[in-house]
Design a protein around this motif. Structure first.
Motif, PDB file in Angstrom:
ATOM      1  N   UNK A 153      -9.712  18.939  10.755  1.00  0.00           N
ATOM      2  CA  UNK A 153      -8.095  18.269  10.924  1.00  0.00           C
ATOM      3  C   UNK A 153      -7.040  17.855   9.822  1.00  0.00           C
ATOM      4  N   UNK A 154      -7.822  18.112   8.732  1.00  0.00           N
ATOM      5  CA  UNK A 154      -6.791  17.636   7.403  1.00  0.00           C
ATOM      6  C   UNK A 154      -5.726  18.872   7.071  1.00  0.00           C
TER       7      UNK A 154
ATOM      8  N   UNK B 260       7.018  15.532   7.586  1.00  0.00           N
ATOM      9  CA  UNK B 260       7.267  13.834   8.239  1.00  0.00           C
ATOM     10  C   UNK B 260       8.151  13.226   7.220  1.00  0.00           C
ATOM     11  N   UNK B 261       6.595  13.308   6.115  1.00  0.00           N
ATOM     12  CA  UNK B 261       6.460  12.126   5.190  1.00  0.00           C
ATOM     13  C   UNK B 261       6.580  12.127   3.796  1.00  0.00           C
ATOM     14  N   UNK B 262       6.314  13.811   3.580  1.00  0.00           N
ATOM     15  CA  UNK B 262       6.567  13.659   2.140  1.00  0.00           C
ATOM     16  C   UNK B 262       5.064  14.203   1.542  1.00  0.00           C
ATOM     17  N   UNK B 263       5.355  14.468   0.588  1.00  0.00           N
ATOM     18  CA  UNK B 263       3.560  15.189   0.307  1.00  0.00           C
ATOM     19  C   UNK B 263       2.379  13.897   0.240  1.00  0.00           C
ATOM     20  N   UNK B 264       3.225  12.562  -0.600  1.00  0.00           N
ATOM     21  CA  UNK B 264       2.134  12.009  -1.213  1.00  0.00           C
ATOM     22  C   UNK B 264       1.640  11.125   0.655  1.00  0.00           C
ATOM     23  N   UNK B 265       2.210  11.121   1.184  1.00  0.00           N
ATOM     24  CA  UNK B 265       1.737  10.860   2.533  1.00  0.00           C
ATOM     25  C   UNK B 265       0.228  11.629   2.896  1.00  0.00           C
TER      26      UNK B 265
ATOM     27  N   UNK C  70      -2.285  12.261   0.645  1.00  0.00           N
ATOM     28  CA  UNK C  70      -2.958  11.309   0.299  1.00  0.00           C
ATOM     29  C   UNK C  70      -3.323  10.147   0.076  1.00  0.00           C
ATOM     30  N   UNK C  71      -2.326  10.260   0.711  1.00  0.00           N
ATOM     31  CA  UNK C  71      -2.001   8.054   1.322  1.00  0.00           C
ATOM     32  C   UNK C  71      -2.981   8.438   2.660  1.00  0.00           C
ATOM     33  N   UNK C  72      -2.635   8.644   3.617  1.00  0.00           N
ATOM     34  CA  UNK C  72      -3.650   9.060   4.705  1.00  0.00           C
ATOM     35  C   UNK C  72      -5.257   9.318   4.531  1.00  0.00           C
ATOM     36  N   UNK C  73      -5.739  10.345   4.138  1.00  0.00           N
ATOM     37  CA  UNK C  73      -6.570  10.725   3.427  1.00  0.00           C
ATOM     38  C   UNK C  73      -8.102   9.317   3.345  1.00  0.00           C
ATOM     39  N   UNK C  74      -6.501   8.409   1.975  1.00  0.00           N
ATOM     40  CA  UNK C  74      -7.675   7.265   1.355  1.00  0.00           C
ATOM     41  C   UNK C  74      -7.688   6.709   1.967  1.00  0.00           C
TER      42      UNK C  74
END
Length: 95
Positions: free
Chosen positions: A7-8, A18-23, A25-29
């Motif tokens: 799923x990742x 949609x939200x940029x590459x940092x999203x 990491x934020x989603x997985x954290x």
């Protein structure tokens, strides 16, 4: 077992576009923190520590396991002669 990886890998491009590459990491954290909190609140070391396990279940779980004597010697010759052990040992030397 590999549901998180699959799923990742499936959702990372969508999050990135949609939200940029940092999203990613934020989603997985965020998901990892939620999983950790749920695990800590529901996981217990033994049936005695779990308030959701009934007395009958505890007796069934604890009564079903026979205590075994610890091994006095390890049968290394038998273990090392098995095909999976030999295969995993030999695979390390392949180029």
């Amino acid at each position: 077992m590999y549901l998180g990886s699959v799923t990742g890998l499936a959702f990372s491009p969508l999050l990135t576009s949609k939200f940029g590459w940092p999203s990613v990491f934020y989603a997985f954290v965020s998901l990892g923190s939620i999983w950790f909190a749920l695990w800590q609140s529901n996981a217990h070391s033994s049936p005695d520590d779990d308030p959701k396990v009934s007395k009958a279940e505890k007796r069934h779980i604890q009564g079903g396991s026979a205590l075994k004597e610890p091994a006095t010697s390890i049968p290394w010759r038998l273990i090392l002669s098995k095909a999976p052990v030999l295969g995993s040992h030999n695979i390390a030397f392949l180029p």
